[in-house]
Design an enzyme around this catalytic site. Structure first.
Site, PDB file in Angstrom:
ATOM      1  N   ARG A 102     -11.313   6.839  -9.087  1.00 14.77           N
ATOM      2  CA  ARG A 102     -11.355   5.433  -8.653  1.00 14.77           C
ATOM      3  C   ARG A 102     -12.596   4.830  -9.283  1.00 14.77           C
ATOM      4  O   ARG A 102     -13.720   5.280  -9.020  1.00 14.77           O
ATOM      5  CB  ARG A 102     -11.410   5.345  -7.125  1.00 14.77           C
ATOM      6  N   HIS A 129      -3.435  -0.288  -9.562  1.00 14.57           N
ATOM      7  CA  HIS A 129      -3.459   0.641  -8.424  1.00 14.57           C
ATOM      8  C   HIS A 129      -2.074   1.313  -8.343  1.00 14.57           C
ATOM      9  O   HIS A 129      -1.311   1.092  -7.399  1.00 14.57           O
ATOM     10  CB  HIS A 129      -3.790  -0.127  -7.139  1.00 14.57           C
ATOM     11  N   GLN A 132      -0.683   3.260  -5.183  1.00 13.91           N
ATOM     12  CA  GLN A 132      -0.318   2.407  -4.051  1.00 13.91           C
ATOM     13  C   GLN A 132       1.092   1.846  -4.230  1.00 13.91           C
ATOM     14  O   GLN A 132       1.891   1.827  -3.289  1.00 13.91           O
ATOM     15  CB  GLN A 132      -1.326   1.260  -3.917  1.00 13.91           C
ATOM     16  N   ASP A 225      -2.861  -8.902  -0.256  1.00 13.95           N
ATOM     17  CA  ASP A 225      -4.007  -7.999  -0.363  1.00 13.95           C
ATOM     18  C   ASP A 225      -5.252  -8.833  -0.037  1.00 13.95           C
ATOM     19  O   ASP A 225      -5.182 -10.063   0.070  1.00 13.95           O
ATOM     20  CB  ASP A 225      -4.057  -7.453  -1.807  1.00 13.95           C
ATOM     21  N   CYS A 265      -1.589  -3.169   1.277  1.00 13.61           N
ATOM     22  CA  CYS A 265      -2.105  -1.841   0.904  1.00 13.61           C
ATOM     23  C   CYS A 265      -3.211  -1.369   1.838  1.00 13.61           C
ATOM     24  O   CYS A 265      -3.484  -0.177   1.909  1.00 13.61           O
ATOM     25  CB  CYS A 265      -2.575  -1.854  -0.543  1.00 13.61           C
ATOM     26  N   ARG A 293       1.296   7.238   1.142  1.00  8.18           N
ATOM     27  CA  ARG A 293       0.361   7.600   0.069  1.00  8.18           C
ATOM     28  C   ARG A 293       0.284   9.132  -0.037  1.00  8.18           C
ATOM     29  O   ARG A 293       0.258   9.691  -1.124  1.00  8.18           O
ATOM     30  CB  ARG A 293      -1.039   7.025   0.355  1.00  8.18           C
TER      31      ARG A 293
HETATM   32  N1  NVA Z   1      -7.380  -5.021  -4.392  1.00  5.41           N
HETATM   33  C1  NVA Z   1      -8.142  -4.185  -3.509  1.00  5.41           C
HETATM   34  C2  NVA Z   1      -7.336  -3.005  -3.082  1.00  5.41           C
HETATM   35  C3  NVA Z   1      -8.028  -2.074  -2.133  1.00  5.41           C
HETATM   36  C4  NVA Z   1      -7.210  -0.861  -1.809  1.00  5.41           C
HETATM   37  C5  NVA Z   1      -9.423  -3.749  -4.185  1.00  5.41           C
HETATM   38  O1  NVA Z   1      -9.393  -3.458  -5.393  1.00  5.41           O
HETATM   39  O2  NVA Z   1     -10.472  -3.727  -3.540  1.00  5.41           O
HETATM   40  N1   CP Z   2      -5.042   1.182  -0.090  1.00  2.21           N
HETATM   41  C1   CP Z   2      -6.100   1.920  -0.474  1.00  2.21           C
HETATM   42  O1   CP Z   2      -6.202   2.357  -1.631  1.00  2.21           O
HETATM   43  O2   CP Z   2      -6.997   2.157   0.512  1.00  2.21           O
HETATM   44  P1   CP Z   2      -8.457   2.820   0.377  1.00  2.21           P
HETATM   45  O3   CP Z   2      -9.316   1.817  -0.358  1.00  2.21           O
HETATM   46  O4   CP Z   2      -8.901   3.067   1.768  1.00  2.21           O
HETATM   47  O5   CP Z   2      -8.333   4.082  -0.425  1.00  2.21           O
END
Ligand code: NVA
Ligand code: CP
Length: 309
Positions: A102, A129, A132, A225, A265, A293
């Site tokens: 990540r 992502h 997800q 989101d 998500c 997930r």
């Molecule tokens: N769009 C959000 C998703 C978090 C799971 C982010 O990138 O923070």
């Molecule tokens: N939806 C998702 O990826 O959640 P986290 O940021 O908690 O991993």
């Protein structure tokens, strides 16, 4: 060797296999039946941004498959002290069988994968992502489809995306382009999706709406989101003003197909991008979505290491 760096890395046949395999793996999990094809395999998880779901699902998932995990963050490794990403990739991938990352820019994960001896999975970047969306599609199939022909229920459907043109939106576009559904996208001005990031084959898989209500009309799935994604925190106050009308509410859900599902998500901010009545209401499947997930990623890790079984 295959990586899963963006949704478009896999073919329709691979997704068909993955969704069928996920159903089997989930069934075994629910029956307390052991499924351990990855004994002695190790997953390295590299987090440069925070996580709850991704961390728990990959870590629990790998242990359930019989393997083990190593958890690294920028703060507690040389990654935060500017060791070149190429060197980190060469070293880490000599010691483990699989890597989940990540991070910020997609270029970083692409670069890691280019220097890795083992498969790399995108656990979220600024651009995409894919894990997800894998879970979201599996959740839709569970609620509205048939596990023997998982992809059939997606064809011709409409997914309404209300909110930021972010990593989730880009990934929805890639999924629609490949799997034959349409995304109705509504974002505030200045936060539009840049569809060149998704690299779509066709422009028929999405339609842009200025008005979020119009985007929800007749939709089979309404999803949103956070207004501010990780890495964009400095824009939080400006975004709160710009996104004020992009809150999924009961009026939007009433315009959607009566059988429409709601997904997010997570993490969610009730009263910002979604009303509590919607996310906690009867059309919401967010808890199944979060749980899935675990199951989709177990199928994904098994596939990347052992191929189709
Ligand atoms: N769009 C959000 C998703 C978090 C799971 C982010 O990138 O923070
Ligand atoms: N939806 C998702 O990826 O959640 P986290 O940021 O908690 O991993």
């Amino acid at each position: 060797m295959k990586h899963f760096l963006q949704f478009s890395d896999f073919t329709i046949d691979e997704f068909d296999y993955l969704f069928k395999r996920t159903a089997l793996i989930k069934h075994k999990f629910k029956s307390y039946e052991r499924h351990q094809p990855l004994v002695d395999r190790t997953l390295a998880m590299i987090f440069e941004k925070a996580s709850t779901r991704t961390r728990v699902s990959f870590e629990a998932g790998m242990y359930q498959l019989g393997g083990s995990v190593v958890h690294l963050t920028t703060g507690d490794s040389q990654l935060g002290r500017s060791e070149p990403i190429e060197d980190s990739a060469r070293v880490i991938s000599r010691m483990v069988d699989l890597v989940m990352i990540r991070t910020y820019g997609q270029d970083k994960i692409n670069n890691f994968a280019a220097h890795s001896r083992v498969p790399v999975i995108n656990g979220l970047t600024n651009e995409f992502h894919p894990c997800q969306i894998l879970a979201d599609l599996f959740t839709f199939i569970e609620h509205r489809g048939d596990s023997n022909n998982p992809l059939d229920c997606l064809k011709g459907k409409v997914v309404a995306w209300v909110g930021d043109g972010n990593n989730m939106a880009n990934t929805w576009l890639q999924a629609a382009d490949l799997l034959g559904f349409t995304v109705h996208i509504s974002t505030p001005r200045g936060y539009e999706v840049d569809h060149s990031i998704a690299g779509l084959k066709s422009s028929n898989s999405f339609t842009v709406f200025d008005n979020p209500l119009q985007a929800c009309k007749g939709a089979d799935l309404v999803t949103t989101d956070v207004w501010t994604s990780m890495g964009f925190e400095a824009e939080n106050e400006t975004r709160k003003i710009a996104f004020n009308d992009w809150c999924v509410d009961q009026e939007m859900m009433a315009l959607a197909n009566p059988k429409a599902l709601f997904m997010h998500c997570l993490p969610a901010h009730r009263g910002e991008e979604v009303q509590a009545e919607v996310i906690d209401g009867p059309q919401s499947v967010v808890w199944d979505e979060a749980e899935n997930r675990l199951h989709v990623q177990k199928a994904l890790m098994e596939y990347l290491l052992l191929g189709a079984l």
